[in-house]
Design a protein around this motif. Structure first.
Motif, mmCIF file in Angstrom:
data_model
loop_
_atom_site.group_PDB
_atom_site.id
_atom_site.type_symbol
_atom_site.label_atom_id
_atom_site.label_comp_id
_atom_site.label_asym_id
_atom_site.label_seq_id
_atom_site.Cartn_x
_atom_site.Cartn_y
_atom_site.Cartn_z
ATOM 1 N N TRP A 86 19.683 95.417 140.492
ATOM 2 C CA TRP A 86 18.489 94.807 141.074
ATOM 3 C C TRP A 86 18.117 93.549 140.297
ATOM 4 O O TRP A 86 17.754 92.514 140.879
ATOM 5 N N GLY A 87 18.222 93.610 138.978
ATOM 6 C CA GLY A 87 17.914 92.447 138.158
ATOM 7 C C GLY A 87 18.801 91.259 138.464
ATOM 8 O O GLY A 87 18.379 90.097 138.345
ATOM 9 N N LEU A 95 22.017 86.113 131.622
ATOM 10 C CA LEU A 95 20.701 86.508 131.117
ATOM 11 C C LEU A 95 20.494 88.015 131.258
ATOM 12 O O LEU A 95 19.913 88.656 130.378
ATOM 13 N N VAL A 96 20.966 88.579 132.371
ATOM 14 C CA VAL A 96 20.854 90.025 132.555
ATOM 15 C C VAL A 96 21.617 90.756 131.448
ATOM 16 O O VAL A 96 21.138 91.745 130.886
ATOM 17 N N GLY A 97 22.816 90.250 131.121
ATOM 18 C CA GLY A 97 23.609 90.868 130.061
ATOM 19 C C GLY A 97 22.915 90.829 128.717
ATOM 20 O O GLY A 97 22.926 91.799 127.956
ATOM 21 N N ILE A 98 22.286 89.692 128.399
ATOM 22 C CA ILE A 98 21.581 89.561 127.122
ATOM 23 C C ILE A 98 20.384 90.501 127.063
ATOM 24 O O ILE A 98 20.173 91.205 126.066
ATOM 25 N N LEU A 99 19.588 90.531 128.122
ATOM 26 C CA LEU A 99 18.394 91.365 128.120
ATOM 27 C C LEU A 99 18.749 92.850 128.061
ATOM 28 O O LEU A 99 18.106 93.621 127.348
ATOM 29 N N LEU A 100 19.766 93.259 128.812
ATOM 30 C CA LEU A 100 20.150 94.666 128.778
ATOM 31 C C LEU A 100 20.598 95.073 127.384
ATOM 32 O O LEU A 100 20.367 96.211 126.957
ATOM 33 N N VAL A 137 14.796 83.413 125.000
ATOM 34 C CA VAL A 137 15.610 83.261 126.198
ATOM 35 C C VAL A 137 14.759 83.246 127.458
ATOM 36 O O VAL A 137 14.950 82.421 128.356
ATOM 37 N N THR A 138 13.803 84.155 127.550
ATOM 38 C CA THR A 138 13.008 84.279 128.770
ATOM 39 C C THR A 138 11.800 83.354 128.789
ATOM 40 O O THR A 138 11.452 82.798 129.829
ATOM 41 N N GLY A 149 12.698 89.682 137.310
ATOM 42 C CA GLY A 149 13.998 90.059 136.778
ATOM 43 C C GLY A 149 13.912 90.492 135.326
ATOM 44 O O GLY A 149 14.573 91.451 134.911
ATOM 45 N N ILE A 150 13.090 89.783 134.536
ATOM 46 C CA ILE A 150 12.901 90.135 133.133
ATOM 47 C C ILE A 150 12.369 91.557 133.017
ATOM 48 O O ILE A 150 12.889 92.382 132.254
ATOM 49 N N ALA A 151 11.325 91.857 133.806
ATOM 50 C CA ALA A 151 10.725 93.193 133.758
ATOM 51 C C ALA A 151 11.711 94.260 134.198
ATOM 52 O O ALA A 151 11.815 95.337 133.592
ATOM 53 N N ILE A 152 12.478 93.968 135.247
ATOM 54 C CA ILE A 152 13.429 94.946 135.771
ATOM 55 C C ILE A 152 14.527 95.256 134.761
ATOM 56 O O ILE A 152 14.859 96.422 134.504
ATOM 57 N N VAL A 153 15.112 94.216 134.163
ATOM 58 C CA VAL A 153 16.238 94.440 133.247
ATOM 59 C C VAL A 153 15.764 95.049 131.929
ATOM 60 O O VAL A 153 16.460 95.899 131.355
ATOM 61 N N LEU A 154 14.603 94.637 131.441
ATOM 62 C CA LEU A 154 14.072 95.300 130.249
ATOM 63 C C LEU A 154 13.772 96.768 130.556
ATOM 64 O O LEU A 154 13.939 97.636 129.701
ATOM 65 N N GLY A 155 13.331 97.041 131.803
ATOM 66 C CA GLY A 155 13.158 98.433 132.218
ATOM 67 C C GLY A 155 14.481 99.180 132.180
ATOM 68 O O GLY A 155 14.548 100.338 131.758
#
Length: 286
Positions: A86-87, A95-100, A137-138, A149-155
């Motif tokens: 979803w992110g 960015l998704v990879g970094i946040l995860l 980054v964000t 997206g930030i909230a979703i991936v940090l979730g």
């Protein structure tokens, strides 16, 4: 350090690192999240069972261990995977990879609160570095980081941290590969049911769509699972965890090469802080 073991873990990191890019390609091809994840987990389950069965290492869990293993997949791993994909709808794969990849640091924080593990100066420093990297980054918005997206991936990272912590405490005596063999079908059932109920589950129709779901199941799931465990046996958990920090780097580079995603100095510095925190937290206690 054992070069073969290190190479195996790097192959694993590269495999897992392709997931974000393959996920974006699947979305661009019109494949829904339930479709991608149902076939990802079904095909990966088949491969894992066949390989473990051939090695004589497929031992079915029973009783509480079976229930917990299936639940970890049906709830924990399924939720993390869904949030990850979803992110990708809101941010670049890099960015998704970094946040995860903040999840290893979150695991330490959860373990300190839930399992009574000590909080050291190293732990605090690692948390600070990872949080600073995420903020950089964000907050600087170098590549159009969407707040949703930030909230979703940090979730997703928080869910994954909880999944790992639960795995440690509930199934400490179970072989990790056997656990994986039960987690994968649990996740598959979740998305099979969800996709059917929502009408979003479909069978891929073109060779390209099948190539994407097979690549996600094999290259981004089954292969890295086995190469990680093979490398783990040779170099140990701590070193394997550190080598695995190559994963978001692979995602970032693949995103740039395959999708034209931007890599800015801010992204590099922020990502380095996140990975620095991960390495710091896994190199011992002080």
């Amino acid at each position: 350090m054992d070069r073969v073991g290190t190479a195996l873990v790097l192959v694993s990191a590269a495999g897992f690192g392709t997931l974000g890019v393959l996920g974006e390609l699947a979305a661009a091809a019109g494949l829904s999240i339930p479709t991608v994840l149902t076939f990802r987990f079904l095909l990966a389950t088949l491969v894992v069972w066949l390989v473990l069965g051939a090695r004589g290492r497929l031992h079915p869990l029973r009783g509480r261990a079976l229930a917990v293993g299936i639940a970890l997949g049906a709830v924990g791993y399924a939720a993390m995977s869904g949030l990850f994909f979803w992110g990708l709808e809101f941010m670049t794969a890099g960015l998704v990879g970094i946040l995860l990849y903040t999840y290893p640091v979150i695991v330490v924080g959860v373990a300190a609160m839930r399992l009574g593990e000590p909080v050291t100066r190293r732990t605090v420093g690692a948390l600070g570095a990872a949080l600073a990297g995420v903020a950089l980054v964000t907050g600087a918005d170098p590549a159009g980081a969407d707040p949703r997206g930030i909230a979703i991936v940090l979730g997703a990272a928080v869910v994954y941290a909880g999944y790992i912590t639960a795995s440690r405490s509930a199934l400490a005596t179970v072989d990790p590969q056997v656990l994986t063999a039960h987690v994968l079908p649990g996740a598959a059932v979740t998305y099979l049911a969800f996709g059917t109920a929502t009408g979003r589950l479909a069978v891929p129709t073109t060779d390209y769509e099948w190539a994407l779901v097979v690549a996600i199941a094999l290259v981004a799931t089954a292969l890295p699972i086995f190469t990680f465990f093979a490398g783990l046996q040779r170099i140990g958990a701590s070193k394997a965890s550190i080598v695995s920090t190559a994963e978001p780097v692979v995602t970032l580079l693949l995103g740039a090469a395959a999708l034209g995603e931007p890599i800015t100095p801010v992204t590099v510095v922020g990502g380095s802080l996140v990975l620095g925190g991960v390495v710091l937290v896994q190199t011992g206690a002080e």
